[in-house]
Design a protein around this motif. Sequence first.
Motif, PDB file in Angstrom:
ATOM      1  N   ILE A  45      47.957  62.761  42.727  1.00  0.00           N
ATOM      2  CA  ILE A  45      47.138  63.354  41.657  1.00  0.00           C
ATOM      3  C   ILE A  45      45.794  62.650  41.553  1.00  0.00           C
ATOM      4  CG2 ILE A  45      48.103  61.936  39.785  1.00  0.00           C
ATOM      5  CD1 ILE A  45      47.230  65.670  39.549  1.00  0.00           C
ATOM      6  N   ASN A  46      45.757  61.347  41.833  1.00  0.00           N
ATOM      7  CA  ASN A  46      44.485  60.635  41.818  1.00  0.00           C
ATOM      8  C   ASN A  46      43.547  61.160  42.904  1.00  0.00           C
ATOM      9  OD1 ASN A  46      45.331  59.035  39.703  1.00  0.00           O
ATOM     10  ND2 ASN A  46      45.832  57.262  40.963  1.00  0.00           N
ATOM     11  N   GLU A  47      44.128  61.545  44.035  1.00  0.00           N
ATOM     12  CA  GLU A  47      43.313  62.095  45.116  1.00  0.00           C
ATOM     13  C   GLU A  47      42.675  63.424  44.708  1.00  0.00           C
ATOM     14  OE1 GLU A  47      45.565  60.214  49.032  1.00  0.00           O
ATOM     15  OE2 GLU A  47      45.852  62.332  48.515  1.00  0.00           O
ATOM     16  N   VAL A  48      43.364  64.221  43.897  1.00  0.00           N
ATOM     17  CA  VAL A  48      42.790  65.485  43.444  1.00  0.00           C
ATOM     18  C   VAL A  48      41.543  65.220  42.600  1.00  0.00           C
ATOM     19  CG1 VAL A  48      43.207  67.649  42.222  1.00  0.00           C
ATOM     20  CG2 VAL A  48      45.071  66.559  43.454  1.00  0.00           C
ATOM     21  N   TYR A  49      41.632  64.243  41.698  1.00  0.00           N
ATOM     22  CA  TYR A  49      40.457  63.869  40.899  1.00  0.00           C
ATOM     23  C   TYR A  49      39.307  63.440  41.805  1.00  0.00           C
ATOM     24  CZ  TYR A  49      43.133  63.878  36.509  1.00  0.00           C
ATOM     25  OH  TYR A  49      43.878  64.254  35.413  1.00  0.00           O
ATOM     26  N   GLU A  50      39.620  62.650  42.837  1.00  0.00           N
ATOM     27  CA  GLU A  50      38.577  62.153  43.725  1.00  0.00           C
ATOM     28  C   GLU A  50      37.968  63.276  44.559  1.00  0.00           C
ATOM     29  OE1 GLU A  50      36.094  59.550  46.038  1.00  0.00           O
ATOM     30  OE2 GLU A  50      36.795  59.772  43.982  1.00  0.00           O
ATOM     31  N   TYR A  51      38.794  64.180  45.042  1.00  0.00           N
ATOM     32  CA  TYR A  51      38.257  65.307  45.791  1.00  0.00           C
ATOM     33  C   TYR A  51      37.355  66.164  44.910  1.00  0.00           C
ATOM     34  CZ  TYR A  51      41.150  64.630  49.984  1.00  0.00           C
ATOM     35  OH  TYR A  51      41.704  64.156  51.140  1.00  0.00           O
ATOM     36  N   CYS A  52      37.729  66.341  43.662  1.00  0.00           N
ATOM     37  CA  CYS A  52      36.876  67.088  42.729  1.00  0.00           C
ATOM     38  C   CYS A  52      35.512  66.423  42.601  1.00  0.00           C
ATOM     39  CB  CYS A  52      37.543  67.179  41.353  1.00  0.00           C
ATOM     40  SG  CYS A  52      38.735  68.510  41.203  1.00  0.00           S
ATOM     41  N   ARG A  53      35.523  65.105  42.468  1.00  0.00           N
ATOM     42  CA  ARG A  53      34.257  64.372  42.344  1.00  0.00           C
ATOM     43  C   ARG A  53      33.386  64.613  43.569  1.00  0.00           C
ATOM     44  NH1 ARG A  53      31.656  60.416  44.370  1.00  0.00           N
ATOM     45  NH2 ARG A  53      33.331  59.915  45.857  1.00  0.00           N
ATOM     46  N   ARG A  54      33.999  64.576  44.747  1.00  0.00           N
ATOM     47  CA  ARG A  54      33.233  64.782  45.974  1.00  0.00           C
ATOM     48  C   ARG A  54      32.708  66.211  46.099  1.00  0.00           C
ATOM     49  NH1 ARG A  54      36.941  61.918  50.457  1.00  0.00           N
ATOM     50  NH2 ARG A  54      35.925  63.500  51.766  1.00  0.00           N
ATOM     51  N   LEU A  55      33.367  67.149  45.419  1.00  0.00           N
ATOM     52  CA  LEU A  55      32.880  68.536  45.401  1.00  0.00           C
ATOM     53  C   LEU A  55      31.802  68.753  44.352  1.00  0.00           C
ATOM     54  CD1 LEU A  55      36.227  70.510  45.844  1.00  0.00           C
ATOM     55  CD2 LEU A  55      34.380  70.298  47.514  1.00  0.00           C
ATOM     56  N   GLY A  56      31.563  67.722  43.519  1.00  0.00           N
ATOM     57  CA  GLY A  56      30.528  67.838  42.496  1.00  0.00           C
ATOM     58  C   GLY A  56      31.030  68.253  41.138  1.00  0.00           C
ATOM     59  N   TYR A  57      32.351  68.185  40.932  1.00  0.00           N
ATOM     60  CA  TYR A  57      32.933  68.585  39.656  1.00  0.00           C
ATOM     61  C   TYR A  57      33.572  67.390  38.950  1.00  0.00           C
ATOM     62  CZ  TYR A  57      32.689  73.367  41.532  1.00  0.00           C
ATOM     63  OH  TYR A  57      32.266  74.562  42.062  1.00  0.00           O
ATOM     64  N   GLN A  58      33.594  67.463  37.633  1.00  0.00           N
ATOM     65  CA  GLN A  58      34.415  66.602  36.794  1.00  0.00           C
ATOM     66  C   GLN A  58      35.477  67.490  36.147  1.00  0.00           C
ATOM     67  OE1 GLN A  58      34.264  63.262  36.634  1.00  0.00           O
ATOM     68  NE2 GLN A  58      32.633  63.403  38.180  1.00  0.00           N
ATOM     69  N   PRO A  59      36.683  66.975  35.903  1.00  0.00           N
ATOM     70  CA  PRO A  59      37.750  67.824  35.355  1.00  0.00           C
ATOM     71  C   PRO A  59      37.346  68.569  34.088  1.00  0.00           C
ATOM     72  CG  PRO A  59      38.671  65.756  36.098  1.00  0.00           C
ATOM     73  CD  PRO A  59      37.178  65.617  36.222  1.00  0.00           C
ATOM     74  N   GLN A  60      36.535  67.935  33.242  1.00  0.00           N
ATOM     75  CA  GLN A  60      36.131  68.604  32.006  1.00  0.00           C
ATOM     76  C   GLN A  60      35.257  69.837  32.277  1.00  0.00           C
ATOM     77  OE1 GLN A  60      35.667  65.392  32.718  1.00  0.00           O
ATOM     78  NE2 GLN A  60      33.599  64.667  32.159  1.00  0.00           N
ATOM     79  N   ASP A  61      34.662  69.906  33.482  1.00  0.00           N
ATOM     80  CA  ASP A  61      33.871  71.098  33.824  1.00  0.00           C
ATOM     81  C   ASP A  61      34.730  72.347  33.801  1.00  0.00           C
ATOM     82  OD1 ASP A  61      31.682  69.441  34.245  1.00  0.00           O
ATOM     83  OD2 ASP A  61      31.973  69.342  36.427  1.00  0.00           O
ATOM     84  N   PHE A  62      36.012  72.189  34.111  1.00  0.00           N
ATOM     85  CA  PHE A  62      36.895  73.347  34.201  1.00  0.00           C
ATOM     86  C   PHE A  62      37.301  73.883  32.829  1.00  0.00           C
ATOM     87  CE2 PHE A  62      38.165  70.868  38.177  1.00  0.00           C
ATOM     88  CZ  PHE A  62      37.150  71.459  38.934  1.00  0.00           C
ATOM     89  N   ASP A  63      36.897  73.184  31.774  1.00  0.00           N
ATOM     90  CA  ASP A  63      37.123  73.725  30.430  1.00  0.00           C
ATOM     91  C   ASP A  63      36.426  75.075  30.274  1.00  0.00           C
ATOM     92  OD1 ASP A  63      38.547  71.446  29.857  1.00  0.00           O
ATOM     93  OD2 ASP A  63      37.005  70.541  28.584  1.00  0.00           O
ATOM     94  N   ARG A  64      35.353  75.291  31.038  1.00  0.00           N
ATOM     95  CA  ARG A  64      34.620  76.563  30.983  1.00  0.00           C
ATOM     96  C   ARG A  64      35.486  77.742  31.402  1.00  0.00           C
ATOM     97  NH1 ARG A  64      29.978  75.210  34.959  1.00  0.00           N
ATOM     98  NH2 ARG A  64      30.211  77.464  35.306  1.00  0.00           N
TER      99      ARG A  64
END
Length: 516
Positions: A45-64
């Motif tokens: 699950i930590n890797e998913v957070y890191e991959y998101c960061r590398r894609l230019g996203y933060q998890p809170q962005d998905f609140d949209r």
Amino acid sequence: MAEDMRPLRNYKDAIRALNALQSNYASIEATRKLGPNVDRNQLSINEVYEYCRRLGYQPQDFDRLNIIHVTGTKGKGSTCAFAESILGQYRGHGRISKVGLFTSPHLKSVRERIRIDGAPISESKFARYFFEVYDKLSSTTSDPNEFPTLQPSNEVKPMYFKYLTLLSFHVFMSEGVDTAIYEVGVGGEYDSTNIIQHPTATGISTLGIDHTFMLGDNIKSITWNKTGIFKQGSPAFVSPQPEYPDSIPIIEERAKERQVSELVLVDPNQVLPPDQKLGLAGDFQRNNAALAVSLVDAHLRKLGYQGDDVIEDGHLPDQFSEGLAKAEWPGRCQTILNKPERINWYIDGAHTLESMAQSSRWFVQQMEPKKKQGLRVLLFNQQSRENADDLLVTLYNTVYPNCKFDHVIFTTNITWSDGKYDDDLVSMNTSKKQVDEMVIQKQLAQVWASRDASTGNNSRKHIFPDIETGVNFIKSLTSSPDYAPAASGEVDVFVCGSLHLVGGFLVVLDGDKEQA
């Protein structure tokens, strides 16, 4: 500006690159080198957070995306289908303009996993967004001290499901989706989808024993994992759990621990009118429909809907009723009546003991009005489950003595008789040797023969190396000497045991063979 010299990459290129991630050697090796004392669940699950960061996203962005998050053992996909259908009635009215759905597994095309406004995204969009993610992950890096498993970035990519989860977020964000439904893949606590921070509502469908190698072999461990999607400040809705009432105290404890805004144990009889029509067959679908209704109502209220648009005094808005009646979810208690060939196909991808019992009861109900006319055939496979034998025994014990099969067919999940899979249906997670030698199919045939011997029945058993051969054999039965048509003159076929089998079966039935 220098011209981009990279060759044009199409949908087939994307699918082949995706299939390589099923058994991504670089990823597996990187994880193996960490040794046995690493918490691989937390690492994943930590890797998913890191991959998101590398894609230019933060998890809170998905609140949209305003996400409804759903887990469970059986019925979670159907719940999502009901929710998607209801929300489709609100598109263009209020704050909902585009509805996204991420679900798994797929039946015929991997694009089915990422849907917008009720339809899979197009091949061109899938390819475009797939390679946007692929190229971004190839050209960005992670701190090797913090993420040693992600080195080097041009070789190591997320495994299959994790990649599709990341792709879905990128697609929905890029396409302007403002309401989304996410179905958990496995469990909840460590599932790739569980980077969602503020869902509008979370739901748990019926629980059972499944994926024990990942979630544990008891209901306590499984419930703990499933309730991992509960989030602080979000309401949580749970279907009835008559088979595992011991799960309820665990659910309540986890709801308090996660500080959900409210926990609701959904009573279908209070949520749904007794005469409410449902687009999905099977008596058990009322539980899934009621859960979907509860989730959507909470979602709409979160978005500011009120009055006639939401449930007031137990009254179901017309949009809810219409959405429930129009819901579709292929491969789940699906009936295809082929009148020209006089073959009726009854299809369900049941793959847990509980869902197998449910789908088998559904098939028996379909057969009851027919008495015994024509032939009855079972087409079955379960290639990778550790409980394949138990699934088959559950089916046998549920249908007999009320329904007896004349022919029982066991196939692999290989799509075509030339030994090829459809590109979208390639599976690299099963033993090629076992598939080639049909080890599991022979084992299942022995299990069925043993049950037949104990009950005095005598079904004809067949083992075929692929789905196409099995389907062609069934089609030949209407002209076979042993086919003694009664009043109906039909062959009734129960196709079940795996969504992978069902997906391949539907591709073969359509006759839609890919051209290399």
